[in-house]
Design a protein around this motif. Structure first.
Motif, PDB file in Angstrom:
ATOM      1  N   VAL A 293       0.871  -1.172   0.000  1.00 23.19           N
ATOM      2  CA  VAL A 293       0.000   0.000   0.000  1.00 23.19           C
ATOM      3  C   VAL A 293       0.909   1.222   0.000  1.00 23.19           C
ATOM      4  O   VAL A 293       1.483   1.581   1.024  1.00 23.19           O
ATOM      5  CB  VAL A 293      -0.935   0.032   1.222  1.00 23.19           C
ATOM      6  CG1 VAL A 293      -1.858   1.255   1.163  1.00 23.19           C
ATOM      7  CG2 VAL A 293      -1.763  -1.240   1.298  1.00 23.19           C
ATOM      8  N   PRO A 294       1.067   1.889  -1.130  1.00 24.74           N
ATOM      9  CA  PRO A 294       2.006   3.011  -1.206  1.00 24.74           C
ATOM     10  C   PRO A 294       1.470   4.250  -0.508  1.00 24.74           C
ATOM     11  O   PRO A 294       0.276   4.351  -0.185  1.00 24.74           O
ATOM     12  CB  PRO A 294       2.156   3.246  -2.713  1.00 24.74           C
ATOM     13  CG  PRO A 294       0.878   2.747  -3.290  1.00 24.74           C
ATOM     14  CD  PRO A 294       0.443   1.595  -2.433  1.00 24.74           C
ATOM     15  N   GLU A 295       2.346   5.187  -0.291  1.00 27.12           N
ATOM     16  CA  GLU A 295       1.950   6.466   0.278  1.00 27.12           C
ATOM     17  C   GLU A 295       1.018   7.188  -0.689  1.00 27.12           C
ATOM     18  O   GLU A 295       1.171   7.112  -1.902  1.00 27.12           O
ATOM     19  CB  GLU A 295       3.202   7.318   0.507  1.00 27.12           C
ATOM     20  CG  GLU A 295       2.957   8.692   1.069  1.00 27.12           C
ATOM     21  CD  GLU A 295       4.229   9.505   1.171  1.00 27.12           C
ATOM     22  OE1 GLU A 295       4.116  10.741   1.285  1.00 27.12           O
ATOM     23  OE2 GLU A 295       5.332   8.924   1.116  1.00 27.12           O
ATOM     24  N   GLY A 296       0.017   7.872  -0.142  1.00 27.53           N
ATOM     25  CA  GLY A 296      -0.826   8.698  -0.994  1.00 27.53           C
ATOM     26  C   GLY A 296      -2.269   8.260  -1.118  1.00 27.53           C
ATOM     27  O   GLY A 296      -3.053   8.897  -1.817  1.00 27.53           O
ATOM     28  N   ARG A 297      -2.652   7.150  -0.457  1.00 25.95           N
ATOM     29  CA  ARG A 297      -4.051   6.712  -0.427  1.00 25.95           C
ATOM     30  C   ARG A 297      -4.619   6.554  -1.836  1.00 25.95           C
ATOM     31  O   ARG A 297      -5.718   7.031  -2.163  1.00 25.95           O
ATOM     32  CB  ARG A 297      -4.913   7.691   0.386  1.00 25.95           C
ATOM     33  CG  ARG A 297      -4.440   7.838   1.810  1.00 25.95           C
ATOM     34  CD  ARG A 297      -5.421   8.616   2.647  1.00 25.95           C
ATOM     35  NE  ARG A 297      -5.420  10.038   2.388  1.00 25.95           N
ATOM     36  CZ  ARG A 297      -4.568  10.900   2.936  1.00 25.95           C
ATOM     37  NH1 ARG A 297      -3.622  10.456   3.751  1.00 25.95           N
ATOM     38  NH2 ARG A 297      -4.661  12.186   2.674  1.00 25.95           N
ATOM     39  N   GLY A 298      -3.869   5.900  -2.708  1.00 25.52           N
ATOM     40  CA  GLY A 298      -4.292   5.744  -4.090  1.00 25.52           C
ATOM     41  C   GLY A 298      -5.496   4.828  -4.238  1.00 25.52           C
ATOM     42  O   GLY A 298      -5.421   3.649  -3.903  1.00 25.52           O
TER      43      GLY A 298
ATOM     44  N   GLY B 165      -1.288  12.945   7.086  1.00 26.11           N
ATOM     45  CA  GLY B 165      -2.373  13.867   6.855  1.00 26.11           C
ATOM     46  C   GLY B 165      -3.703  13.487   7.466  1.00 26.11           C
ATOM     47  O   GLY B 165      -4.712  14.140   7.192  1.00 26.11           O
ATOM     48  N   LEU B 166      -3.746  12.458   8.307  1.00 29.46           N
ATOM     49  CA  LEU B 166      -5.012  12.002   8.871  1.00 29.46           C
ATOM     50  C   LEU B 166      -5.190  12.482  10.313  1.00 29.46           C
ATOM     51  O   LEU B 166      -4.209  12.718  11.034  1.00 29.46           O
ATOM     52  CB  LEU B 166      -5.089  10.478   8.842  1.00 29.46           C
ATOM     53  CG  LEU B 166      -5.019   9.813   7.465  1.00 29.46           C
ATOM     54  CD1 LEU B 166      -5.209   8.309   7.598  1.00 29.46           C
ATOM     55  CD2 LEU B 166      -6.048  10.405   6.515  1.00 29.46           C
TER      56      LEU B 166
ATOM     57  N   GLN C 261     -15.583  10.781  -3.533  1.00 29.10           N
ATOM     58  CA  GLN C 261     -16.464  11.337  -2.514  1.00 29.10           C
ATOM     59  C   GLN C 261     -16.029  10.983  -1.094  1.00 29.10           C
ATOM     60  O   GLN C 261     -16.652  11.430  -0.130  1.00 29.10           O
ATOM     61  CB  GLN C 261     -17.899  10.860  -2.744  1.00 29.10           C
ATOM     62  CG  GLN C 261     -18.540  11.394  -4.019  1.00 29.10           C
ATOM     63  CD  GLN C 261     -19.969  10.940  -4.185  1.00 29.10           C
ATOM     64  OE1 GLN C 261     -20.472  10.116  -3.425  1.00 29.10           O
ATOM     65  NE2 GLN C 261     -20.636  11.467  -5.202  1.00 29.10           N
ATOM     66  N   LEU C 262     -14.976  10.214  -0.946  1.00 27.51           N
ATOM     67  CA  LEU C 262     -14.547   9.778   0.384  1.00 27.51           C
ATOM     68  C   LEU C 262     -13.653  10.815   1.044  1.00 27.51           C
ATOM     69  O   LEU C 262     -12.964  11.590   0.383  1.00 27.51           O
ATOM     70  CB  LEU C 262     -13.785   8.453   0.277  1.00 27.51           C
ATOM     71  CG  LEU C 262     -14.485   7.276  -0.395  1.00 27.51           C
ATOM     72  CD1 LEU C 262     -13.593   6.046  -0.342  1.00 27.51           C
ATOM     73  CD2 LEU C 262     -15.839   6.996   0.233  1.00 27.51           C
ATOM     74  N   SER C 263     -13.651  10.800   2.363  1.00 31.85           N
ATOM     75  CA  SER C 263     -12.709  11.624   3.118  1.00 31.85           C
ATOM     76  C   SER C 263     -11.313  11.014   3.013  1.00 31.85           C
ATOM     77  O   SER C 263     -11.142   9.876   2.548  1.00 31.85           O
ATOM     78  CB  SER C 263     -13.133  11.681   4.581  1.00 31.85           C
ATOM     79  OG  SER C 263     -12.971  10.407   5.194  1.00 31.85           O
ATOM     80  N   GLY C 264     -10.309  11.768   3.477  1.00 33.84           N
ATOM     81  CA  GLY C 264      -8.949  11.229   3.454  1.00 33.84           C
ATOM     82  C   GLY C 264      -8.812   9.954   4.260  1.00 33.84           C
ATOM     83  O   GLY C 264      -8.153   9.003   3.834  1.00 33.84           O
ATOM     84  N   GLY C 265      -9.443   9.922   5.427  1.00 38.09           N
ATOM     85  CA  GLY C 265      -9.378   8.711   6.245  1.00 38.09           C
ATOM     86  C   GLY C 265     -10.056   7.534   5.589  1.00 38.09           C
ATOM     87  O   GLY C 265      -9.564   6.403   5.634  1.00 38.09           O
ATOM     88  N   GLU C 266     -11.201   7.780   4.954  1.00 35.92           N
ATOM     89  CA  GLU C 266     -11.909   6.704   4.269  1.00 35.92           C
ATOM     90  C   GLU C 266     -11.110   6.194   3.074  1.00 35.92           C
ATOM     91  O   GLU C 266     -11.101   4.985   2.792  1.00 35.92           O
ATOM     92  CB  GLU C 266     -13.286   7.187   3.831  1.00 35.92           C
ATOM     93  CG  GLU C 266     -14.245   7.393   4.990  1.00 35.92           C
ATOM     94  CD  GLU C 266     -15.485   8.189   4.605  1.00 35.92           C
ATOM     95  OE1 GLU C 266     -16.477   8.136   5.354  1.00 35.92           O
ATOM     96  OE2 GLU C 266     -15.461   8.866   3.545  1.00 35.92           O
ATOM     97  N   ARG C 267     -10.432   7.089   2.370  1.00 35.75           N
ATOM     98  CA  ARG C 267      -9.597   6.647   1.239  1.00 35.75           C
ATOM     99  C   ARG C 267      -8.437   5.781   1.737  1.00 35.75           C
ATOM    100  O   ARG C 267      -8.061   4.811   1.068  1.00 35.75           O
ATOM    101  CB  ARG C 267      -9.077   7.859   0.466  1.00 35.75           C
ATOM    102  CG  ARG C 267     -10.141   8.545  -0.362  1.00 35.75           C
ATOM    103  CD  ARG C 267      -9.538   9.455  -1.425  1.00 35.75           C
ATOM    104  NE  ARG C 267      -8.698  10.498  -0.866  1.00 35.75           N
ATOM    105  CZ  ARG C 267      -9.144  11.676  -0.447  1.00 35.75           C
ATOM    106  NH1 ARG C 267     -10.443  11.953  -0.514  1.00 35.75           N
ATOM    107  NH2 ARG C 267      -8.310  12.580   0.032  1.00 35.75           N
TER     108      ARG C 267
END
Length: 236
Positions: A84-89, A165-166, A135-141
């Motif tokens: 799982v890379p950085e950046g919530r891809g 960033g969370l 449509q997701l928040s950063g945490g949800e992503r």
């Protein structure tokens, strides 16, 4: 406890300049190993090398006793290595459910059960399963990116800066899920983090990188209590 993931003498460079030098690393089965250090220490490069996204100059990587030299990114995933890379891809145009099913394409009938397990782990995703990724928040992503990797049922999870960033509450939830999975299912995790306190709080072992070299490798609670290391390399 035997090492499920073994790294020996790993050296990596870009354009002739070394980024990692003679890195030795053991990740025991069923454990969480925190890979910590300042920005630019080489944490992301190490994870990308383990996934075959960056070629190594010399050294070896072994998974469950098997040398991964020449093994492609896709085949490493099939052997149980998820990254799982950085950046919530996530795929922004696809729904949560479609993103999760995408993570288990090659698993066949087992995919449905794996997706259901992710919804149990991350209840916010279950509520938003029909929402597109944008449509997701950063945490949800971040939960979705992690969940998509878990759908592949990995034996080793490489996780790069999941807390970046969370909000602290979301970070605590994600760290708690990792600890629970390691304890309940035997998932093995290599967690690269600048959030040193959070990473060491859930890890069994800690490895400190400094300018591309391993400067310390100890039980996590010992690293957290070492004032000299904390001030010199960890920034707290």
């Amino acid at each position: 406890m035997s090492a499920l993931l073994e790294v020996r003498g790993l050296t990596v460079g870009y354009g002739g300049a070394p980024v990692l030098r003679d890195v030795d690393l053991d990740v025991p089965a069923g454990s969480i190993v925190a890979l910590v250090g300042a920005n630019g220490a080489g944490k992301t490069t190490l994870l990308r090398t383990l996934s075959a996204l960056v070629p190594l100059t010399r050294g070896s990587v072994r998974l469950a006793g098997q040398d991964l030299a020449g093994v492609s990114v896709e085949d490493r995933v099939r052997r149980g290595l998820a990254h799982v890379p950085e950046g919530r891809g996530v795929v922004a145009e696809l729904t949560v459910d479609e993103n999760l099913r995408l993570g288990g394409l090659w698993r066949g009938p087992d995919r449905r059960a794996a997706v259901a397990e992710v919804y149990e782990l991350f209840e916010p995703l279950a509520r938003r399963r029909d929402n597109p990724g944008h449509q997701l928040s950063g945490g949800e992503r971040q939960m979705l990116a992690l969940g998509r990797a878990l759908v592949a049922r990995p034996t080793v999870l490489l996780l790069d800066e999941p807390s970046l960033g969370l909000a602290p509450r979301v970070v605590a939830q994600i760290m708690g899920v990792l600890r629970s999975l390691a304890d309940r299912t035997g998932l093995t995790v290599l967690l690269a983090e600048q959030n040193v306190v959070g990473a060491l709080s859930v890890a069994d072992h800690g490895v400190v990188l400094g300018l591309g070299e391993v400067v310390a490798s100890r039980p996590a609670h010992e690293l957290a209590a070492d004032d000299r290391l904390r001030h010199a390399y960890l920034g707290f």
